[in-house]
Design a protein around this motif. Structure first.
Motif, PDB file in Angstrom:
ATOM      1  N   GLU A 198     -17.458  11.609  13.456  1.00  0.00           N
ATOM      2  CA  GLU A 198     -16.151  11.589  14.106  1.00  0.00           C
ATOM      3  C   GLU A 198     -15.045  11.771  13.054  1.00  0.00           C
ATOM      4  OE1 GLU A 198     -14.796   7.915  15.696  1.00  0.00           O
ATOM      5  OE2 GLU A 198     -15.971   6.702  14.289  1.00  0.00           O
ATOM      6  N   VAL A 199     -13.885  12.188  13.515  1.00  0.00           N
ATOM      7  CA  VAL A 199     -12.756  12.452  12.626  1.00  0.00           C
ATOM      8  C   VAL A 199     -11.640  11.451  12.939  1.00  0.00           C
ATOM      9  CG1 VAL A 199     -11.002  14.120  11.907  1.00  0.00           C
ATOM     10  CG2 VAL A 199     -13.332  14.888  12.426  1.00  0.00           C
ATOM     11  N   VAL A 200     -11.146  10.811  11.888  1.00  0.00           N
ATOM     12  CA  VAL A 200     -10.004   9.896  12.005  1.00  0.00           C
ATOM     13  C   VAL A 200      -8.873  10.471  11.169  1.00  0.00           C
ATOM     14  CG1 VAL A 200      -9.144   7.564  11.630  1.00  0.00           C
ATOM     15  CG2 VAL A 200     -11.527   7.927  12.320  1.00  0.00           C
ATOM     16  N   LYS A 201      -7.705  10.632  11.795  1.00  0.00           N
ATOM     17  CA  LYS A 201      -6.564  11.241  11.105  1.00  0.00           C
ATOM     18  C   LYS A 201      -5.488  10.189  10.832  1.00  0.00           C
ATOM     19  CE  LYS A 201      -7.314  15.735  13.338  1.00  0.00           C
ATOM     20  NZ  LYS A 201      -6.718  16.782  14.201  1.00  0.00           N
ATOM     21  N   TYR A 202      -4.838  10.367   9.689  1.00  0.00           N
ATOM     22  CA  TYR A 202      -3.759   9.471   9.289  1.00  0.00           C
ATOM     23  C   TYR A 202      -2.527  10.295   8.922  1.00  0.00           C
ATOM     24  CZ  TYR A 202      -7.452   5.974   8.967  1.00  0.00           C
ATOM     25  OH  TYR A 202      -8.506   5.136   9.249  1.00  0.00           O
ATOM     26  N   ASP A 203      -1.376   9.699   9.167  1.00  0.00           N
ATOM     27  CA  ASP A 203      -0.111  10.375   8.860  1.00  0.00           C
ATOM     28  C   ASP A 203       0.070  10.478   7.343  1.00  0.00           C
ATOM     29  OD1 ASP A 203       2.544  11.338   8.812  1.00  0.00           O
ATOM     30  OD2 ASP A 203       2.990  10.283  10.677  1.00  0.00           O
ATOM     31  N   ASP A 204       0.387  11.682   6.886  1.00  0.00           N
ATOM     32  CA  ASP A 204       0.572  11.906   5.445  1.00  0.00           C
ATOM     33  C   ASP A 204       2.048  11.938   5.037  1.00  0.00           C
ATOM     34  OD1 ASP A 204      -0.407  12.372   2.854  1.00  0.00           O
ATOM     35  OD2 ASP A 204      -0.064  14.521   3.041  1.00  0.00           O
ATOM     36  N   ARG A 205       2.949  11.673   5.992  1.00  0.00           N
ATOM     37  CA  ARG A 205       4.374  11.702   5.676  1.00  0.00           C
ATOM     38  C   ARG A 205       4.836  10.364   5.092  1.00  0.00           C
ATOM     39  NH1 ARG A 205       6.376  13.496  11.544  1.00  0.00           N
ATOM     40  NH2 ARG A 205       4.836  11.857  11.979  1.00  0.00           N
ATOM     41  N   ILE A 206       6.061  10.369   4.568  1.00  0.00           N
ATOM     42  CA  ILE A 206       6.661   9.123   4.088  1.00  0.00           C
ATOM     43  C   ILE A 206       7.101   8.303   5.301  1.00  0.00           C
ATOM     44  CG2 ILE A 206       8.584   8.116   2.810  1.00  0.00           C
ATOM     45  CD1 ILE A 206       8.500  10.467   0.935  1.00  0.00           C
ATOM     46  N   LEU A 207       6.633   7.089   5.380  1.00  0.00           N
ATOM     47  CA  LEU A 207       6.899   6.215   6.519  1.00  0.00           C
ATOM     48  C   LEU A 207       7.842   5.090   6.081  1.00  0.00           C
ATOM     49  CD1 LEU A 207       3.206   5.966   7.759  1.00  0.00           C
ATOM     50  CD2 LEU A 207       4.958   7.596   8.510  1.00  0.00           C
ATOM     51  N   SER A 208       8.493   4.490   7.057  1.00  0.00           N
ATOM     52  CA  SER A 208       9.414   3.385   6.764  1.00  0.00           C
ATOM     53  C   SER A 208       8.904   2.103   7.404  1.00  0.00           C
ATOM     54  CB  SER A 208      10.826   3.694   7.274  1.00  0.00           C
ATOM     55  OG  SER A 208      10.826   3.814   8.681  1.00  0.00           O
ATOM     56  N   LEU A 209       9.198   1.002   6.733  1.00  0.00           N
ATOM     57  CA  LEU A 209       8.781  -0.305   7.227  1.00  0.00           C
ATOM     58  C   LEU A 209       9.950  -1.257   7.089  1.00  0.00           C
ATOM     59  CD1 LEU A 209       6.697  -2.440   8.131  1.00  0.00           C
ATOM     60  CD2 LEU A 209       6.121  -2.729   5.704  1.00  0.00           C
ATOM     61  N   ASP A 210      10.425  -1.800   8.202  1.00  0.00           N
ATOM     62  CA  ASP A 210      11.474  -2.819   8.197  1.00  0.00           C
ATOM     63  C   ASP A 210      10.811  -4.191   8.120  1.00  0.00           C
ATOM     64  OD1 ASP A 210      13.858  -1.325   8.314  1.00  0.00           O
ATOM     65  OD2 ASP A 210      13.500  -0.906  10.432  1.00  0.00           O
ATOM     66  N   THR A 211      11.169  -4.937   7.114  1.00  0.00           N
ATOM     67  CA  THR A 211      10.613  -6.286   6.972  1.00  0.00           C
ATOM     68  C   THR A 211      11.509  -7.280   7.704  1.00  0.00           C
ATOM     69  OG1 THR A 211      11.833  -6.698   4.924  1.00  0.00           O
ATOM     70  CG2 THR A 211       9.665  -5.675   4.723  1.00  0.00           C
ATOM     71  N   PRO A 212      10.943  -8.378   8.157  1.00  0.00           N
ATOM     72  CA  PRO A 212      11.786  -9.396   8.814  1.00  0.00           C
ATOM     73  C   PRO A 212      12.732 -10.043   7.798  1.00  0.00           C
ATOM     74  CG  PRO A 212       9.546 -10.210   8.514  1.00  0.00           C
ATOM     75  CD  PRO A 212       9.520  -8.757   8.142  1.00  0.00           C
ATOM     76  N   GLU A 213      13.832 -10.587   8.298  1.00  0.00           N
ATOM     77  CA  GLU A 213      14.798 -11.263   7.430  1.00  0.00           C
ATOM     78  C   GLU A 213      14.144 -12.501   6.808  1.00  0.00           C
ATOM     79  OE1 GLU A 213      18.158 -12.164   9.798  1.00  0.00           O
ATOM     80  OE2 GLU A 213      18.808 -10.079  10.017  1.00  0.00           O
ATOM     81  N   ILE A 214      14.404 -12.671   5.515  1.00  0.00           N
ATOM     82  CA  ILE A 214      13.853 -13.834   4.812  1.00  0.00           C
ATOM     83  C   ILE A 214      14.974 -14.527   4.050  1.00  0.00           C
ATOM     84  CG2 ILE A 214      11.549 -12.858   4.577  1.00  0.00           C
ATOM     85  CD1 ILE A 214      12.230 -12.170   1.695  1.00  0.00           C
ATOM     86  N   GLU A 215      14.785 -15.788   3.774  1.00  0.00           N
ATOM     87  CA  GLU A 215      15.773 -16.575   3.036  1.00  0.00           C
ATOM     88  C   GLU A 215      15.307 -16.723   1.595  1.00  0.00           C
ATOM     89  OE1 GLU A 215      16.992 -21.156   3.156  1.00  0.00           O
ATOM     90  OE2 GLU A 215      17.669 -20.058   4.945  1.00  0.00           O
ATOM     91  N   VAL A 216      16.204 -16.428   0.657  1.00  0.00           N
ATOM     92  CA  VAL A 216      15.891 -16.554  -0.764  1.00  0.00           C
ATOM     93  C   VAL A 216      16.889 -17.511  -1.399  1.00  0.00           C
ATOM     94  CG1 VAL A 216      14.896 -14.239  -0.893  1.00  0.00           C
ATOM     95  CG2 VAL A 216      17.321 -14.559  -1.402  1.00  0.00           C
ATOM     96  N   THR A 217      16.483 -18.101  -2.518  1.00  0.00           N
ATOM     97  CA  THR A 217      17.347 -19.033  -3.250  1.00  0.00           C
ATOM     98  C   THR A 217      17.459 -18.557  -4.696  1.00  0.00           C
ATOM     99  OG1 THR A 217      16.580 -20.853  -1.848  1.00  0.00           O
ATOM    100  CG2 THR A 217      17.737 -21.440  -3.864  1.00  0.00           C
ATOM    101  N   PRO A 218      18.565 -17.888  -5.052  1.00  0.00           N
ATOM    102  CA  PRO A 218      18.745 -17.429  -6.437  1.00  0.00           C
ATOM    103  C   PRO A 218      18.934 -18.593  -7.405  1.00  0.00           C
ATOM    104  CG  PRO A 218      20.183 -16.249  -4.899  1.00  0.00           C
ATOM    105  CD  PRO A 218      19.624 -17.426  -4.171  1.00  0.00           C
ATOM    106  N   ALA A 219      19.189 -18.246  -8.673  1.00  0.00           N
ATOM    107  CA  ALA A 219      19.275 -19.263  -9.721  1.00  0.00           C
ATOM    108  C   ALA A 219      20.436 -20.225  -9.527  1.00  0.00           C
ATOM    109  CB  ALA A 219      19.375 -18.584 -11.091  1.00  0.00           C
ATOM    110  N   ASP A 220      21.509 -19.785  -8.851  1.00  0.00           N
ATOM    111  CA  ASP A 220      22.662 -20.667  -8.646  1.00  0.00           C
ATOM    112  C   ASP A 220      22.545 -21.506  -7.384  1.00  0.00           C
ATOM    113  OD1 ASP A 220      22.852 -18.584  -6.911  1.00  0.00           O
ATOM    114  OD2 ASP A 220      24.920 -18.049  -7.385  1.00  0.00           O
ATOM    115  N   ASP A 221      21.361 -21.501  -6.760  1.00  0.00           N
ATOM    116  CA  ASP A 221      21.069 -22.350  -5.593  1.00  0.00           C
ATOM    117  C   ASP A 221      21.958 -22.035  -4.391  1.00  0.00           C
ATOM    118  OD1 ASP A 221      19.014 -23.707  -6.862  1.00  0.00           O
ATOM    119  OD2 ASP A 221      20.376 -25.194  -7.713  1.00  0.00           O
ATOM    120  N   ARG A 222      22.511 -20.842  -4.324  1.00  0.00           N
ATOM    121  CA  ARG A 222      23.283 -20.456  -3.142  1.00  0.00           C
ATOM    122  C   ARG A 222      22.383 -19.577  -2.271  1.00  0.00           C
ATOM    123  NH1 ARG A 222      29.184 -17.936  -3.892  1.00  0.00           N
ATOM    124  NH2 ARG A 222      28.092 -16.003  -4.278  1.00  0.00           N
TER     125      ARG A 222
END
Length: 302
Positions: free
Chosen positions: A57-81
């Protein structure tokens, strides 16, 4: 007749088998030829390919550049803001064999779920490092940070057969509960800067006013000095003229000074004098001969 009945089904079967053994790979695709779940061939170039009917059997995959939106995440930089970061990535399937072995039959959905986890971990790792503050994330230096996230995620993404082309931070904003405190701090900083500017302006104004006052004193003093010099020179010239006139004709000089005294005594509203008739003040008015040299002239206020 019996042969015809056998030939037609045979032709149909052969045609079916022939068509089933041929597949077309589009220029936007990559294809895998699988046999009982095992990879037997890889077709990455566009064109016709062949496989064993019914077995492969043949399985095909997209060879183009795809985009992925990640969910919003919370980060804490060095200044704790704390900041909320919304990122997205551009990727493509680089190694189709590795991709199939990593995600199995799950395909892109499984791959994107795992890639999203990788990106979120690297975003937290890079933006939460000791050399990164919230001001760094919100400044032009964020381009360098995005490159660091991309490079950090590429190694793990390669294990999925993926190549990350780019990573971008779409939005970076404060959590709702931190907005009021942040705005208050920003307002205090701006007010402090404004107070510093006002203080510097007042200091400059004081310097300008002091310089102006000093210039006024210097100019006034110089003008008064020059005026006194001119006034002294004028008085000396006047006295010289009086002395010269007195030396030439004493009688005329006394007559002139008497007239000047009359004019000064009777000018303006002061037109009434109460004096004795024999006062020396009117000597030149009483005598038709104009008085004598032995007669003293009235004093004149200078």
């Amino acid at each position: 007749m019996n042969k015809t009945r056998l030939i037609i089904p045979a032709i149909v079967v052969l045609a079916f088998l022939g068509l089933s053994s041929v597949f077309i790979v589009d220029e936007r695709e990559k294809a895998l030829v699988l046999q009982f779940g095992q990879i037997r061939a890889i077709k990455e170039e566009p064109g016709l390919g062949f496989k064993i009917p019914l077995i492969q059997e043949v399985v095909k995959y997209d060879d183009r550049i795809l985009s992925l939106d990640t969910p919003e995440i919370e980060v804490t930089p060095a200044d704790d803001r704390r900041l909320i970061v919304d990122a997205f990535a551009l990727y493509r399937i680089d190694d189709v064999r590795q991709f199939r072995q990593a995600v199995g039959v799950g395909g892109l959905r499984t791959a994107e779920d795992r890639l999203s986890g990788i990106l979120n971990a690297k975003v937290r790792e890079v933006l939460g490092s000791e050399d990164v503050t919230s001001n760094t994330i919100l400044s032009e230096a964020r381009a360098v940070l995005m490159e660091r996230i991309r490079d950090a995620a590429r190694e793990q993404a390669a294990a999925l057969g993926l190549r990350i082309v780019d990573v971008r931070l779409k939005q970076t904003f404060l959590p709702e509960q931190n907005l009021a405190a942040t705005f208050a701090r920003m307002r205090a900083e701006r007010e402090r800067e404004a107070a510093d500017e006002v203080a510097r302006g007042e200091e400059a104004a004081q310097r300008v006013r002091a310089q102006a006052d000093r210039s006024v004193v210097e100019i006034t003093s110089k003008a008064q000095r020059d005026a006194e010099i001119i006034r002294g020179e004028a008085d000396a010239e006047r006295n010289r003229i009086f002395a010269e006139a007195y030396g030439k004709d004493r009688e005329f000089f006394e007559f002139y000074r008497s007239l000047t005294a009359y004019a000064r005594a009777l000018k303006g509203e002061n037109s009434t004098l109460v004096i004795t008739p024999d006062s020396a003040f009117f000597n030149y008015l009483e005598s038709p001969e104009g008085g004598g040299a032995d007669r003293p002239a009235p004093a004149v206020a200078e």
